[in-house]
Design an enzyme around this catalytic site. Structure first.
Site, PDB file in Angstrom:
ATOM      1  N   GLU A   1     -37.230  -6.035   1.300  1.00  0.00           N
ATOM      2  CA  GLU A   1     -37.578  -7.446   1.558  1.00  0.00           C
ATOM      3  C   GLU A   1     -36.459  -8.171   2.301  1.00  0.00           C
ATOM      4  O   GLU A   1     -36.688  -9.232   2.876  1.00  0.00           O
ATOM      5  CB  GLU A   1     -37.917  -8.161   0.234  1.00  0.00           C
ATOM      6  CG  GLU A   1     -36.779  -8.286  -0.771  1.00  0.00           C
ATOM      7  CD  GLU A   1     -36.547  -7.016  -1.606  1.00  0.00           C
ATOM      8  OE1 GLU A   1     -37.104  -5.954  -1.259  1.00  0.00           O
ATOM      9  OE2 GLU A   1     -35.791  -7.106  -2.588  1.00  0.00           O
TER      10      GLU A   1
ATOM     11  N   CYS B   1     -24.315   4.842   2.556  1.00  0.00           N
ATOM     12  CA  CYS B   1     -24.202   5.680   1.357  1.00  0.00           C
ATOM     13  C   CYS B   1     -23.262   6.857   1.623  1.00  0.00           C
ATOM     14  O   CYS B   1     -22.880   7.557   0.699  1.00  0.00           O
ATOM     15  CB  CYS B   1     -25.566   6.182   0.935  1.00  0.00           C
ATOM     16  SG  CYS B   1     -26.274   7.311   2.120  1.00  0.00           S
TER      17      CYS B   1
ATOM     18  N   SER C   1     -30.384   2.052  -4.475  1.00  0.00           N
ATOM     19  CA  SER C   1     -29.278   2.149  -5.445  1.00  0.00           C
ATOM     20  C   SER C   1     -29.629   3.113  -6.575  1.00  0.00           C
ATOM     21  O   SER C   1     -30.810   3.359  -6.862  1.00  0.00           O
ATOM     22  CB  SER C   1     -28.986   0.762  -6.011  1.00  0.00           C
ATOM     23  OG  SER C   1     -30.146   0.253  -6.628  1.00  0.00           O
TER      24      SER C   1
HETATM   25  P1  NAD Z   1     -32.011  -1.341  -3.896  1.00  0.00           P
HETATM   26  O1  NAD Z   1     -32.068  -0.257  -4.906  1.00  0.00           O
HETATM   27  O2  NAD Z   1     -31.623  -2.693  -4.356  1.00  0.00           O
HETATM   28  O3  NAD Z   1     -33.436  -1.520  -3.172  1.00  0.00           O
HETATM   29  C1  NAD Z   1     -34.096  -0.444  -2.557  1.00  0.00           C
HETATM   30  C2  NAD Z   1     -35.593  -0.689  -2.561  1.00  0.00           C
HETATM   31  O4  NAD Z   1     -36.054  -0.737  -3.911  1.00  0.00           O
HETATM   32  C3  NAD Z   1     -36.024  -1.999  -1.920  1.00  0.00           C
HETATM   33  O5  NAD Z   1     -37.177  -1.772  -1.153  1.00  0.00           O
HETATM   34  C4  NAD Z   1     -36.307  -2.918  -3.095  1.00  0.00           C
HETATM   35  O6  NAD Z   1     -37.332  -3.845  -2.823  1.00  0.00           O
HETATM   36  C5  NAD Z   1     -36.737  -1.949  -4.184  1.00  0.00           C
HETATM   37  N1  NAD Z   1     -36.326  -2.371  -5.525  1.00  0.00           N
HETATM   38  C6  NAD Z   1     -35.191  -3.035  -5.864  1.00  0.00           C
HETATM   39  N2  NAD Z   1     -35.124  -3.203  -7.185  1.00  0.00           N
HETATM   40  C7  NAD Z   1     -36.227  -2.641  -7.707  1.00  0.00           C
HETATM   41  C8  NAD Z   1     -36.725  -2.500  -9.038  1.00  0.00           C
HETATM   42  N3  NAD Z   1     -36.065  -2.976 -10.085  1.00  0.00           N
HETATM   43  N4  NAD Z   1     -37.891  -1.852  -9.217  1.00  0.00           N
HETATM   44  C9  NAD Z   1     -38.573  -1.365  -8.168  1.00  0.00           C
HETATM   45  N5  NAD Z   1     -38.150  -1.476  -6.888  1.00  0.00           N
HETATM   46  C10 NAD Z   1     -36.993  -2.106  -6.660  1.00  0.00           C
HETATM   47  O7  NAD Z   1     -31.035  -0.836  -2.737  1.00  0.00           O
HETATM   48  P2  NAD Z   1     -30.460  -1.631  -1.480  1.00  0.00           P
HETATM   49  O8  NAD Z   1     -29.470  -2.638  -1.948  1.00  0.00           O
HETATM   50  O9  NAD Z   1     -31.568  -2.075  -0.615  1.00  0.00           O
HETATM   51  O10 NAD Z   1     -29.708  -0.454  -0.702  1.00  0.00           O
HETATM   52  C11 NAD Z   1     -28.375  -0.107  -0.946  1.00  0.00           C
HETATM   53  C12 NAD Z   1     -28.280   1.099  -1.842  1.00  0.00           C
HETATM   54  O11 NAD Z   1     -28.977   2.192  -1.261  1.00  0.00           O
HETATM   55  C13 NAD Z   1     -26.846   1.594  -2.017  1.00  0.00           C
HETATM   56  O12 NAD Z   1     -26.647   1.937  -3.356  1.00  0.00           O
HETATM   57  C14 NAD Z   1     -26.783   2.829  -1.129  1.00  0.00           C
HETATM   58  O13 NAD Z   1     -25.821   3.781  -1.502  1.00  0.00           O
HETATM   59  C15 NAD Z   1     -28.156   3.362  -1.281  1.00  0.00           C
HETATM   60  N6  NAD Z   1     -28.498   4.239  -0.178  1.00  0.00           N
HETATM   61  C16 NAD Z   1     -28.551   5.578  -0.427  1.00  0.00           C
HETATM   62  C17 NAD Z   1     -28.822   6.454   0.592  1.00  0.00           C
HETATM   63  C18 NAD Z   1     -28.877   7.927   0.344  1.00  0.00           C
HETATM   64  O14 NAD Z   1     -29.298   8.636   1.231  1.00  0.00           O
HETATM   65  N7  NAD Z   1     -28.470   8.408  -0.808  1.00  0.00           N
HETATM   66  C19 NAD Z   1     -29.064   5.965   1.892  1.00  0.00           C
HETATM   67  C20 NAD Z   1     -29.021   4.595   2.102  1.00  0.00           C
HETATM   68  C21 NAD Z   1     -28.740   3.734   1.057  1.00  0.00           C
END
Ligand code: NAD
Length: 491
Positions: A178, A283, A228
């Protein structure tokens, strides 16, 4: 300002949800768009799932060679709109224009790799496993698949999954972050120009409610998540409890070892790029830098110089290498972690807080920061900072440093800088991480490799990209057939 539409069944449709959250330019706080957010997004997901289920019937039976033709067209459209997509990424996500275009390029590489699906999903056949009996294995699509994407690579991460999923004959629903929905809105304008049957690819907005709806829908058979670690764990648990296949990539805290025999100048440059690229919001970003053996004098000076040389500002301005972090809340969280590191006894070698970028005073800027002599049991060593912060640690022996690497809760990436082949070999063999760099920082693996990740950086079995994606997006069917010789006389 109109609330962003969903793309469902081949059309742009208004959300059932009236409530929205702002999409904000992190360099200026300008509101770029409003994205639907709330419990009524569940109805949007249900409509998308219905469309995707219907589309499946025709799509899965279309010859794979025909299915991938749309990917060739998509590649061309993405290339033609590279600059426009790059600008959108910089506006909503903050990274530099060069970084934004590079991530689209990585997305395109996945589209190209998925064009090999006719070969990659080919059947395996064993003739005459017993007299007159043949056995073979075919790969069939799993059904409706969904991807839930994070904010930090809005133009690349959906492509770790989408092109493979549809090439394998599945239908697909994307839920972008979002915080950064505009990049995929543009990509879906391009997808709309392909000749895909309606409902094969769909885009729905929202947050937790729309995600939960995808996780609970019986018609959704596979979930690809990147984000995350706490959310990745939750997605894996809820999705698998509902009988779906799930691949969930999580967060990270990446260590880098510098041996005394490394080329220090080159090493410092590479480490600074790895720590500060995308303002540390990767990440695979380097975070804990461990100097092994000597006290790290030369590398410390070189790192300081490399860090200071990074130009910070609005990513569309000329010469900018590092943009802001995604939200003001994220900026506060990172600044608090820096303060915590100081409380825990670290020396602040370079302070990027209170960054004042002329013309962008409201932006979420933090300049490159370096903490040294960080407490080994401290919060700053263990927590994913997701900002432009480097922690310097000193250790005496490589064994001690590898032990540190292997006590990491996460396991996304680990690097070693050395001129010793033996050290490199030992490290490659024993470091507990899914992506290893030797004399190089780790970028997202090329599309033909899986995006690996271990420990709390990944929940599941098969990763995104390449052959793993083909396996994830297909289910195998093994067929055994007997054609007795004597029948040839009968008929
Ligand atoms: P986030 O977990 O906050 O959100 C990711 C997605 O999940 C979003 O679309 C969000 O709307 C949804 N979401 C958030 N909270 C939720 C919940 N409680 N229940 C269901 N859906 C939910 O992550 P972010 O802040 O957008 O991205 C950063 C994180 O992503 C960092 O921790 C980073 O390390 C990780 N990341 C990992 C990789 C990998 O390949 N391992 C790659 C890119 C980013």
């Amino acid at each position: 300002m109109e609330i962003l539409k969903n793309y469902i069944n081949g059309s742009w449709v208004g959300s059932k949800e009236q409530h929205s959250v702002d999409v904000v330019n992190p360099a200026t706080q300008e509101v770029l768009a409003k994205v639907p957010y709330g419990s009524n997004t569940v109805a949007d997901v249900e409509t998308a799932v219905g469309a995707a289920s219907t589309a499946l019937i025709e799509w899965r039976n279309m010859p794979v060679m025909k299915r991938v033709q749309s990917l060739y067209k998509l590649k061309q459209l993405l290339e033609d709109h590279l600059d426009e997509l790059g600008r959108i990424i910089t506006l909503e996500c903050g990274k530099s224009f060069a970084e934004s275009k590079a991530e689209i390029q990585r997305g395109i590489e996945n589209v190209e790799t998925a064009c090999a699906t006719p070969l990659l999903m080919q059947s395996e056949f064993s003739e005459n496993i017993a007299s007159g009996i043949d056995e073979f294995m075919i790969r069939q699509p799993v059904g409706v698949c969904a991807c839930i994407a994070p904010f930090n690579f809005p133009g690349m991460i959906p492509f770790w999954f989408l092109p493979y999923a549809i090439a394998c004959g599945n239908s697909f629903i994307l839920k972008p972050s979002e915080k950064v929905p505009l990049t995929m809105m543009k990509v879906f304008e391009l997808i709309d120009q392909l000749d895909l049957p309606k409902g094969v690819v769909n885009l729905v907005h929202g947050g937790k409610e729309s995600v939960d709806s995808l996780l609970d829908s019986p018609q959704v058979k596979a979930i690809s998540f990147v984000g995350s670690t706490p959310v990745a764990r939750y997605i894996y648990q809820r999705g698998t409890a509902n009988g779906k296949r799930v691949q969930a990539q999580g967060g990270a805290k990446n260590p880098v070892l510098v041996m005394p025999d490394a080329d220090m100048e080159m090493t410092a440059r590479i480490i600074a790029d790895s720590v500060y690229g995308c303002a540390g919001q990767r990440c695979l970003a380097a975070s804990n830098i461990i100097t092994v053996g000597d006290k790290g004098g030369i590398i410390k000076d070189a790192l300081l110089e490399a860090a200071k040389s990074k130009t910070t500002g609005f990513g569309l301005d000329e010469g900018i290498e590092m943009g802001p972090v995604i939200t003001s809340e994220s900026k506060r969280r990172i600044e608090k972690l820096i303060a915590k590191g100081i409380d825990e006894g670290a020396n602040l070698l370079l302070d990027g807080r209170n960054a004042n970028i002329s013309g962008y005073e409201q932006g979420n800027f933090i300049k490159p920061t370096i903490l040294e002599n960080v407490a080994l049991d401290g919060e700053i060593i263990k927590t994913e900072i997701f900002g432009p912060v480097m922690s310097l640690i000193h250790m005496t022996k490589i064994e001690e440093a590898i032990d540190f690497v292997n006590r990491n809760q996460f396991g996304n990436m680990a690097c070693l800088f050395t001129s010793s082949g033996l050290n490199a070999r030992t490290f490659r063999n024993s470091a507990n991480a899914g992506n290893i760099g030797i004399n190089i920082g780790v970028a997202a693996p090329m599309a033909q490799f899986p995006f690996s990740g271990w420990n709390d950086s990944f929940f599941g079995d098969l990763h995104g990209q390449g052959r793993h994606a083909i396996e994830f997006f297909t289910q195998t069917k093994v067929v055994i057939e007997r054609w007795p010789k004597e029948w040839s006389r009968k008929f």
